[in-house]
Design a protein around this motif. Structure first.
Motif, PDB file in Angstrom:
ATOM      1  N   THR A 159       0.667  -1.232  -0.010  1.00 56.87           N
ATOM      2  CA  THR A 159      -0.066   0.154   0.014  1.00 56.87           C
ATOM      3  C   THR A 159       0.571   1.100   0.059  1.00 56.87           C
ATOM      4  N   GLY A 160       2.054   1.172  -0.243  1.00 61.06           N
ATOM      5  CA  GLY A 160       2.839   2.572  -0.277  1.00 61.06           C
ATOM      6  C   GLY A 160       4.010   2.050  -1.365  1.00 61.06           C
ATOM      7  N   ILE A 161       3.602   2.065  -2.592  1.00 65.54           N
ATOM      8  CA  ILE A 161       4.887   1.786  -3.777  1.00 65.54           C
ATOM      9  C   ILE A 161       4.254   2.708  -5.081  1.00 65.54           C
ATOM     10  N   ASP A 162       5.492   3.529  -5.536  1.00 68.21           N
ATOM     11  CA  ASP A 162       5.244   4.357  -6.737  1.00 68.21           C
ATOM     12  C   ASP A 162       4.841   3.436  -7.841  1.00 68.21           C
ATOM     13  N   TRP A 163       3.589   3.858  -8.545  1.00 70.51           N
ATOM     14  CA  TRP A 163       3.327   3.233  -9.831  1.00 70.51           C
ATOM     15  C   TRP A 163       4.060   3.832 -11.157  1.00 70.51           C
ATOM     16  N   ASP A 164       4.228   3.029 -11.994  1.00 71.35           N
ATOM     17  CA  ASP A 164       4.605   3.644 -13.423  1.00 71.35           C
ATOM     18  C   ASP A 164       3.810   2.915 -14.347  1.00 71.35           C
ATOM     19  N   ALA A 165       3.762   3.495 -15.481  1.00 69.76           N
ATOM     20  CA  ALA A 165       2.417   2.871 -16.531  1.00 69.76           C
ATOM     21  C   ALA A 165       3.144   1.530 -17.082  1.00 69.76           C
ATOM     22  N   ASP A 166       4.416   1.217 -17.204  1.00 71.97           N
ATOM     23  CA  ASP A 166       5.190   0.092 -17.545  1.00 71.97           C
ATOM     24  C   ASP A 166       5.390  -1.110 -16.679  1.00 71.97           C
ATOM     25  N   GLY A 167       4.947  -0.610 -15.174  1.00 72.70           N
ATOM     26  CA  GLY A 167       5.480  -1.666 -14.298  1.00 72.70           C
ATOM     27  C   GLY A 167       6.854  -1.926 -14.037  1.00 72.70           C
ATOM     28  N   ARG A 168       7.565  -1.077 -14.474  1.00 74.89           N
ATOM     29  CA  ARG A 168       9.199  -1.563 -14.119  1.00 74.89           C
ATOM     30  C   ARG A 168       9.480  -1.537 -12.833  1.00 74.89           C
ATOM     31  N   ALA A 169       9.081  -0.710 -12.088  1.00 71.89           N
ATOM     32  CA  ALA A 169       9.608  -0.505 -10.403  1.00 71.89           C
ATOM     33  C   ALA A 169       9.194  -1.920  -9.923  1.00 71.89           C
ATOM     34  N   LEU A 170       7.667  -2.263 -10.173  1.00 69.11           N
ATOM     35  CA  LEU A 170       7.394  -3.506  -9.422  1.00 69.11           C
ATOM     36  C   LEU A 170       7.775  -4.617 -10.005  1.00 69.11           C
ATOM     37  N   ALA A 171       8.239  -4.878 -11.349  1.00 67.11           N
ATOM     38  CA  ALA A 171       8.880  -6.015 -11.699  1.00 67.11           C
ATOM     39  C   ALA A 171      10.307  -6.066 -11.106  1.00 67.11           C
TER      40      ALA A 171
END
Length: 355
Positions: A67-79
Motif C-alpha cells: 500500500t505504499g509503492i510508486d506506480w509507473d505505466a510499464d510496471g518496471r519498478a514493481l517488476a
C-alpha cells in the motif's frame, strides 16, 4: 460398499484437507519524491529497498498487498522489486498494479489556495501521478480485477462528503488511492481481496474533510461485498480505539467479517503518546512519532466469516532479532499477515449421478 455410499462416507468424514494461504498487507515505504526515482533506487540496491525486500522474504506470504509503492505505466519498478525477492528465493510470478488516484490531477484548486496542480489538488494527495500507489504480488494466479477507483464520492449512498461546489462534486473521486476487488485463484476457488488504502483522517480543518473521506472509503465496501469468500485488506489509516477518525464504518464491516486480531511479538516502551492509548499495543501496526499520534493500528486483514483462520501476526521482532534492523529501516508500518483456510467446496447435488 457402492460408489454412492462411498462418496457419502467421504462427505461425512469431515472437511477435505486444505493448506492455509498466507495473505499479507504492508506499506513498505517504496515511494519517492519524483517519477522514476523508485526504479533508480531499486536498481542501485538502495538500503531501504533491500530492507523492504528482506522483510517480505522473511514473512513468506503467498499474496501481499503493498500500500505504499510508486506506480509507473510499464510496471518496471514493481517488476524490478519482485526480482530482488526472487533472487532471495521468494518468487512472485503474478503481479497487479494500476494507476492510483494519488497524484492524479483534477485541474481544479481543491484546497482553495489560489494555485493549481499542487499535491493537495490531486484526486488523492500526491506530488506526481502514481506516487504512493498500491500493488499486489502473488505466488498464486490472479483473476480479472474490478477497479472501483473512478467512483465519485458524491455517488456513495449515505456519504459524509462535506459541502462543495458542483464543479468539485462532478470530479472528486472517493478513493484517495484505490479500491480493488482482486480474485486470487486458489485450489478451492477464488478468494476475493477487497483492497484499499485510505487517506489519514487528519491534516485538515474543522470541516473534517479527510476524516469524512477516510470513513467513506471503508463504508464503500458495505455496499460492495461479494457473495463469495473475501478478505478486506489494506491500510485503513484508522485505529478504532486510539487517535483521530470516525470508526463507525470499520466497525460495521465487522458484522460481515472476522477480526483475527494479529499481534506483534514486541512493542516499544509505552511512553509519550503511547502511554495515553487504551488499546493493546501488540495490535499496533504503525510506528509513529511519540510526539504526534504515537503507535496505532492502521493496517488490517478482515476475512469473511466463512473462512478459517490458521494463524495471524504483525511482523515486529524484538531489537535483538536479526530482522529488527530491516523492519525499522524499511518503513514506519509493520507487515500484517493472516493464514486463511478456504471453505470446502459445496457437496454434489442430491440425487446427482456418481460415475
Amino acid at each position: 460398499m457402492g460408489l454412492r455410499a462411498a462418496a457419502l462416507a467421504c462427505l461425512l468424514a469431515g472437511p477435505l484437507g486444505a493448506e492455509p494461504i498466507r495473505i499479507a498487507t504492508w506499506d513498505p515505504g517504496l515511494t519517492r519524491q519524483g517519477p522514476g526515482l523508485l526504479l533508480r533506487d531499486i536498481r542501485a540496491r538502495d538500503p531501504q529497498v533491500l530492507a523492504a525486500a528482506q522483510v517480505i522474504v522473511a514473512a513468506r506470504p503467498d499474496v501481499i498487498l503493498l500500500t505504499g509503492i510508486d506506480w509507473d505505466a510499464d510496471g518496471r519498478a514493481l517488476a524490478a522489486f519482485s526480482a530482488l525477492m526472487a533472487d532471495a528465493g521468494l518468487d512472485f510470478p503474478h503481479r497487479f498494479s494500476a494507476r492510483p488516484n494519488s497524484g492524479l490531477p483534477t485541474g481544479l484548486d481543491l484546497d482553495g489556495d489560489g494555485r493549481l496542480a499542487e499535491a493537495d489538488d490531486a484526486q488523492g494527495w500526491g506530488q506526481f501521478t502514481g506516487q504512493n500507489g498500491m500493488a499486489v504480488l502473488s505466488r498464486l494466479p490472479l483473476g480479472p480485477v474490478t477497479d472501483y477507483s473512478d467512483r465519485l464520492w458524491r455517488d456513495l449512498p449515505g456519504n459524509l462528503m462535506p459541502a462543495v461546489g458542483p464543479e468539485v462534486a462532478q470530479v472528486q473521486r472517493l478513493s484517495s488511492t484505490a479500491h480493488w476487488d482482486l480474485p486470487v485463484m486458489t485450489a478451492r476457488g477464488p478468494l476475493r481481496l477487497l483492497a484499499w488504502a485510505a487517506t489519514p483522517p487528519v491534516f485538515d480543518g474543522p470541516e473534517d474533510r479527510n476524516g469524512r473521506r477516510n470513513h467513506d472509503e471503508a463504508a464503500f465496501w458495505l455496499h460492495n461485498l461479494p457473495h463469495a469468500p473475501f478478505a478486506l485488506i489494506g491500510n485503513v489509516n484508522l485505529d478504532p480505539t486510539d487517535g483521530e477518525g470516525r470508526p463507525e464504518a470499520l466497525q460495521r464491516l465487522l458484522d460481515h467479517a472476522t477480526d483475527p486480531m494479529p499481534r506483534g511479538a514486541w512493542q516499544p516502551p509505552q511512553t509519550g503518546a503511547n502511554a495515553t492509548h487504551a488499546a493493546d499495543p501488540a495490535l499496533d501496526t504503525g510506528d509513529f512519532d511519540e510526539a504526534g499520534p504515537g503507535d496505532l493500528r492502521v493496517d488490517y486483514i478482515l476475512p469473511a466469516r466463512a473462512l478459517g483462520i490458521a494463524g495471524s501476526g504483525v511482523l515486529s521482532p524484538p531489537p535483538d532479532n536479526p530482522l529488527a534492523e530491516a523492519v525499522a529501516r524499511a518503513s514506519d508500518h509493520r507487515l500484517v499477515w493472516v493464514d486463511l483456510v478456504m471453505p470446502d467446496p459445496p457437496p454434489p447435488l442430491a440425487g446427482a449421478a456418481l460415475r
